[in-house]
Design a protein around this motif. Structure first.
Motif, PDB file in Angstrom:
ATOM      1  N   PHE A   1       2.446  -1.192   4.649  1.00 16.85           N
ATOM      2  CA  PHE A   1       1.163  -0.617   5.221  1.00 16.85           C
ATOM      3  C   PHE A   1       0.118  -0.941   4.439  1.00 16.85           C
ATOM      4  O   PHE A   1       0.378  -1.021   3.037  1.00 16.85           O
ATOM      5  CB  PHE A   1       1.175   0.846   5.417  1.00 16.85           C
TER       6      PHE A   1
ATOM      7  N   THR B   1      -2.920   0.080   1.606  1.00 17.07           N
ATOM      8  CA  THR B   1      -3.537   1.450   1.220  1.00 17.07           C
ATOM      9  C   THR B   1      -4.878   1.333   1.385  1.00 17.07           C
ATOM     10  O   THR B   1      -5.649   0.551   1.998  1.00 17.07           O
ATOM     11  CB  THR B   1      -3.004   1.292  -0.318  1.00 17.07           C
TER      12      THR B   1
ATOM     13  N   LEU C   1      -2.160   2.786   6.354  1.00 15.36           N
ATOM     14  CA  LEU C   1      -1.083   4.005   6.276  1.00 15.36           C
ATOM     15  C   LEU C   1      -1.782   5.205   6.681  1.00 15.36           C
ATOM     16  O   LEU C   1      -1.099   6.001   7.609  1.00 15.36           O
ATOM     17  CB  LEU C   1      -0.674   4.005   4.776  1.00 15.36           C
TER      18      LEU C   1
ATOM     19  N   ASP D   1       8.831   5.638  -0.426  1.00 15.84           N
ATOM     20  CA  ASP D   1       8.119   4.626  -1.068  1.00 15.84           C
ATOM     21  C   ASP D   1       9.163   3.488  -1.700  1.00 15.84           C
ATOM     22  O   ASP D   1       9.669   3.951  -2.803  1.00 15.84           O
ATOM     23  CB  ASP D   1       7.127   5.176  -2.019  1.00 15.84           C
TER      24      ASP D   1
ATOM     25  N   ARG E   1       7.093   1.085   3.045  1.00 14.22           N
ATOM     26  CA  ARG E   1       7.729   2.620   3.106  1.00 14.22           C
ATOM     27  C   ARG E   1       9.018   2.229   4.042  1.00 14.22           C
ATOM     28  O   ARG E   1       9.200   1.650   5.039  1.00 14.22           O
ATOM     29  CB  ARG E   1       6.942   3.508   3.607  1.00 14.22           C
TER      30      ARG E   1
END
Ligand code: SAM
Length: 281
Positions: A163, A165, A179, A198, A272
């Motif tokens: 994803f 950040t 995310l 993570d 993730r």
């Protein structure tokens, strides 16, 4: 006259990835791999890292699962492993090239829905829906809506993907839903979080491997081609530069600037493993 449907550049990227992966690295997986333990980070170990990724996902599947829908199954390698572990697996695959390969590998053992997940039509329900590095390709709302619709009560949604950040600045690395937006969206669905791991550190090394390949193989080939055109077909070369100057600059910046690396991946992306349980009535 019938207009031919344009091919998505991401499909082409995956198909090129498959050709290179098979020929140079002896692998058919289409994901980053899981680099942990004492596995040295080099090209030769990519197939092992990719097997480890597959085993890592399998190790996170909750007890009691019998049926799985593998969304964006690539050439079916993960589905194949899952079937060998005793799960009943169906697949979703919108890419004709990858679907054909998956059919060859899985045969009658798996039904493949040859469509985007956004457009799947079925009465089937599954104990688990798996997105292995495919979630980023699917529109967020539709991905969640359809997952809830296709899951059995108390079924699970397992997403393993990267994803974006909130890091400031512009990255050459594309892909991934934001995310923060994902968390906001999924909180509106009857899906409760069970796991959120993570694994950016374990997946980021893939970028250094690809960067090495682009610097040592891709860039020299690209430079040679451009030099050949410049010297032998000067007029055509000038025309191409004039017409596609911005595209050429973008390719140089994206693929050959050295910025597609693990460090930047760790800044701009978060990889993730997410597990959610369906609690809708
Ligand atoms: C990076 S590959 C991952 C393949 C495989 N899951 C793996 O782990 O090796 C992404 C996959 O998502 C699929 N995909 C892309 N867009 C999709 C969509 N809208 N619906 C379903 N699958 C999609 C691609 O065809 C491809 O199989």
């Amino acid at each position: 006259m019938n207009k031919q449907k344009k091919i998505d550049s991401r499909d082409i990227g995956l198909e090129i990835g498959l050709i290179l992966g098979q020929y140079f690295f002896n692998t058919e997986h289409l994901h980053y791999g899981y680099w942990a333990g004492d596995l040295d980070i080099n090209l030769k170990n990519l197939p092992q890292a990719q097997k480890n990724y597959c085993h890592f996902i399998i190790s996170q599947i909750p007890e009691g699962i019998k049926t799985i829908l593998d969304v964006g199954c690539g050439v079916g390698r993960s589905a194949f492993e899952l079937i060998n572990k005793g799960y009943r697996v169906d697949c979703v695959s919108p890419s004709p090239v990858l679907t054909e390969r998956a059919r060859m590998l899985l045969g009658e053992q798996s039904h493949i829905f040859e469509c985007d997940f956004e457009n799947i039509q079925t009465e089937n329900r599954y104990d688990m829906i798996l997105f292995s590095e495919s979630f980023q390709y699917i529109k967020l709302e539709k991905a969640l809506q359809n997952s809830v619709k296709l899951l059995n009560k108390d079924g699970y949604l397992l997403i393993c993907d990267f994803f974006k950040t909130d890091a400031k600045g512009k990255s050459v690395l594309g892909g991934g839903h934001k995310l923060a937006k994902f968390y906001e969206f999924i909180s509106q669905y009857p899906l409760i979080p069970i796991k959120d791991m993570d694994i950016t550190k374990e997946t980021a090394p893939n970028l250094d491997i690809i960067n090495g390949f682009l610097s040592n193989v891709g860039f020299p080939i690209w430079k040679t081609l451009i030099h050949f055109l410049d010297t032998n077909y000067h007029f055509i070369s000038r025309l191409i530069h004039w017409k596609y100057n911005r595209k050429i600059k973008k390719i140089n910046r994206k693929y050959f600037s050295g910025a597609r690396n693990a460090r930047n991946f760790s800044i701009y992306k978060s990889y993730r493993l997410l597990l959610y349980k369906n609690v809708s009535a």
